[in-house]
Design a protein around this motif. Sequence first.
Motif, short mmCIF file in Angstrom:
data_model
loop_
_atom_site.label_atom_id
_atom_site.label_comp_id
_atom_site.label_asym_id
_atom_site.label_seq_id
_atom_site.Cartn_x
_atom_site.Cartn_y
_atom_site.Cartn_z
N ALA A 1 0.73 -1.14 0.01
CA ALA A 1 0.07 -0.01 -0.02
C ALA A 1 0.81 1.30 -0.09
CB ALA A 1 -0.93 -0.11 1.27
N ALA A 2 2.27 1.13 0.75
CA ALA A 2 3.11 2.23 0.74
C ALA A 2 3.52 2.68 -0.50
CB ALA A 2 3.99 2.13 1.71
N ALA A 3 3.94 1.49 -1.45
CA ALA A 3 4.30 1.72 -2.87
C ALA A 3 3.29 2.22 -3.67
CB ALA A 3 4.79 0.11 -3.32
N ALA A 4 1.88 1.91 -3.30
CA ALA A 4 0.85 2.26 -4.28
C ALA A 4 0.54 4.07 -3.94
CB ALA A 4 -0.50 1.60 -3.79
N ALA A 5 0.93 4.33 -2.54
CA ALA A 5 0.94 5.86 -2.15
C ALA A 5 1.97 6.50 -3.10
CB ALA A 5 1.11 5.94 -0.74
N LEU A 6 3.19 6.01 -3.16
CA LEU A 6 4.26 6.70 -3.81
C LEU A 6 3.98 6.70 -5.47
CD1 LEU A 6 7.04 5.33 -1.65
CD2 LEU A 6 6.66 7.76 -2.03
N ASN A 7 3.25 5.60 -5.88
CA ASN A 7 3.24 5.41 -7.19
C ASN A 7 1.98 6.04 -7.81
OD1 ASN A 7 5.86 4.05 -7.57
ND2 ASN A 7 4.93 2.13 -7.29
N GLY A 8 1.09 6.26 -7.14
CA GLY A 8 -0.45 6.37 -7.45
C GLY A 8 -0.64 8.02 -7.51
N PRO A 9 -1.76 8.41 -7.64
CA PRO A 9 -2.11 9.94 -7.88
C PRO A 9 -1.71 10.68 -6.60
CG PRO A 9 -4.09 8.46 -7.42
CD PRO A 9 -3.25 7.49 -7.70
N GLN A 10 -1.21 11.72 -7.00
CA GLN A 10 -0.64 12.62 -6.10
C GLN A 10 -1.41 13.78 -5.51
OE1 GLN A 10 2.61 11.51 -4.42
NE2 GLN A 10 1.81 9.76 -5.70
N ASP A 11 -2.72 14.02 -6.26
CA ASP A 11 -3.78 14.99 -5.58
C ASP A 11 -3.89 15.23 -4.04
OD1 ASP A 11 -3.90 13.42 -8.03
OD2 ASP A 11 -5.99 14.37 -8.36
N CYS A 12 -3.60 13.71 -3.46
CA CYS A 12 -4.22 13.93 -2.29
C CYS A 12 -2.99 14.72 -1.21
CB CYS A 12 -4.12 12.54 -1.38
SG CYS A 12 -2.60 11.76 -1.74
N ILE A 13 -1.77 14.73 -1.97
CA ILE A 13 -0.88 15.52 -1.05
C ILE A 13 -0.99 17.08 -1.02
CG2 ILE A 13 1.81 16.32 -1.21
CD1 ILE A 13 2.52 13.61 -2.32
N GLY A 14 -1.66 17.62 -2.33
CA GLY A 14 -1.93 19.01 -2.24
C GLY A 14 -3.16 19.18 -1.29
N GLU A 15 -4.05 18.24 -1.35
CA GLU A 15 -5.24 18.46 -0.38
C GLU A 15 -4.74 18.61 0.97
OE1 GLU A 15 -7.61 15.25 -1.70
OE2 GLU A 15 -8.15 16.13 -3.44
N ILE A 16 -3.94 17.51 1.52
CA ILE A 16 -3.58 17.59 2.83
C ILE A 16 -2.63 18.88 3.24
CG2 ILE A 16 -1.98 16.52 4.39
CD1 ILE A 16 -2.76 13.81 2.94
N ARG A 17 -1.89 19.34 2.15
CA ARG A 17 -1.14 20.38 2.42
C ARG A 17 -2.09 21.97 2.59
NH1 ARG A 17 1.74 20.96 -2.26
NH2 ARG A 17 3.15 19.35 -1.51
N ALA A 18 -3.19 21.89 1.74
CA ALA A 18 -4.13 22.67 1.73
C ALA A 18 -4.84 23.13 2.93
CB ALA A 18 -5.06 22.65 0.66
N LEU A 19 -5.15 21.71 3.33
CA LEU A 19 -5.88 21.59 5.13
C LEU A 19 -5.00 22.26 6.00
CD1 LEU A 19 -8.11 18.92 6.41
CD2 LEU A 19 -5.88 19.57 7.75
N TYR A 20 -3.83 21.95 6.23
CA TYR A 20 -2.61 22.37 7.09
C TYR A 20 -2.62 23.96 6.85
CZ TYR A 20 -1.45 17.69 8.72
OH TYR A 20 -1.66 16.52 9.27
N LYS A 21 -2.55 24.31 5.58
CA LYS A 21 -2.31 25.77 5.74
C LYS A 21 -3.60 26.71 6.00
CE LYS A 21 -0.82 29.12 2.01
NZ LYS A 21 -1.95 30.17 2.20
N GLY A 22 -4.64 26.04 5.81
CA GLY A 22 -6.03 26.71 6.26
C GLY A 22 -5.98 26.85 7.69
N ARG A 23 -5.59 25.79 8.58
CA ARG A 23 -5.74 25.87 9.61
C ARG A 23 -4.44 26.56 10.26
NH1 ARG A 23 -6.09 19.14 11.42
NH2 ARG A 23 -8.24 18.90 10.42
#
Length: 415
Positions: free
Chosen positions: A286-308
């Motif tokens: 699953a970790a390999a799937a995280a690294l190889n898969g779609p990366q939109d989630c990284i931007g979403e997580i980053r945006a959440l922390y920025k908003g907070r």
Amino acid sequence: MPRPSDEFHRIKRLPPYVFAEVNRLKAACRADGMDIIDFGMGNPDQDTPAHIVDKLVETVKRPRTHRYSASKGIPGLRRAQAAYYQRRFGVTLDPETEVVATLGSKEGLANLAMAITAPGDVVLTPSPSYPIHPYGFIIAGGALRHIPVAGGRFNPEQYLRDVENACIHTVPAPTALVVNFPSNPTAQVCDLDFYVELVRLARRHDIWLLSDLAYAEIYFDDAPPPSILQVPGARDIAVEFTSLSKTYSMPGWRMGFAVGNARLIGALSRIKSYLDYGAFTPVQVAAAAALNGPQDCIGEIRALYKGRRDVLVDAMTRAGWEIPSPPATMFAWAPVPEPFRALGSMAFSKILLREAAVAVAPGIGFGEYGEGYVRLGLVENEQRIRQAARGVKKLLADPDAALARHHETLAQAAE
């Protein structure tokens, strides 16, 4: 001969766990029915992205994956981490000799300390710092010299002077230097030019560089944080630790990496071969799937922390507590408000908890140069952050009354 009643040698070298006292008070307040807004621990509260969880579920249904795994990480996972470094930093790594999967970056650094530290070796570590940076080497039998990084914006020139001075005047000479940018707890960042000078300094003094880059993808205002391995020649002396915990909101999955110098990676791999069989194979897949898969989630997580972050800084400023805006990480590093500064970060953390129902991590828990500050994790939603600010505003409106109650509590405890 040591007696059963004696304290164990390595345990004796560890100081009391500062955060335990705050945690006990936090538990007592909750038992009394208080609704605690908890900024104390850097524990991501978002769900792990669905495609990563789906890959875990799919893989765990295959009985063959229930066997022992590979201590250094399955080949597909090591290749995925090498591919990440190539696209993110332009750094080419050999997955066989320059990449090892770890049970989180914390375990990797601690076991590397065990692999390379002889009794009495001196290691340079930042202060304030994430506790495993100094205490991994203390547990391994080493000695420490702290390099101050307290305060606000990082000063690379002063830091390099301090490291140079430590290398020249420490006896025995240091064997390694730990660096952590973006920093936990201070949220300080550095640029690639700083790493260029640091690599030159380390090569000149013949010391290893151990870089903790766990917050590589949690940044807000400036350019993405660089890797020390982008510096030509860095792989001759440097290894770097990363983690999926914050990047993909996978803290409990315990998946991290060490990459870089083949000799250091080999030493870590050898130690790990005696200690573990690696993470559960479905977690690695699953970790390999995280690294190889779609990366939109990284931007979403980053945006959440920025908003907070933005809500925290704005709301606390309005409440009367000026908190510098962190450029990266999921933390804010805040000076203790003036009315409480003389008491220190531990006492202020207790007052804040009792009076405002807000939990933070006292800066003294991150080392002597952390005194005068507290760390706030961006792990509560925006509504709860505003609620916390209202409690802080009431506290700062009448600090003398809060101080009187604090001293009364101390007097009662002493009776």
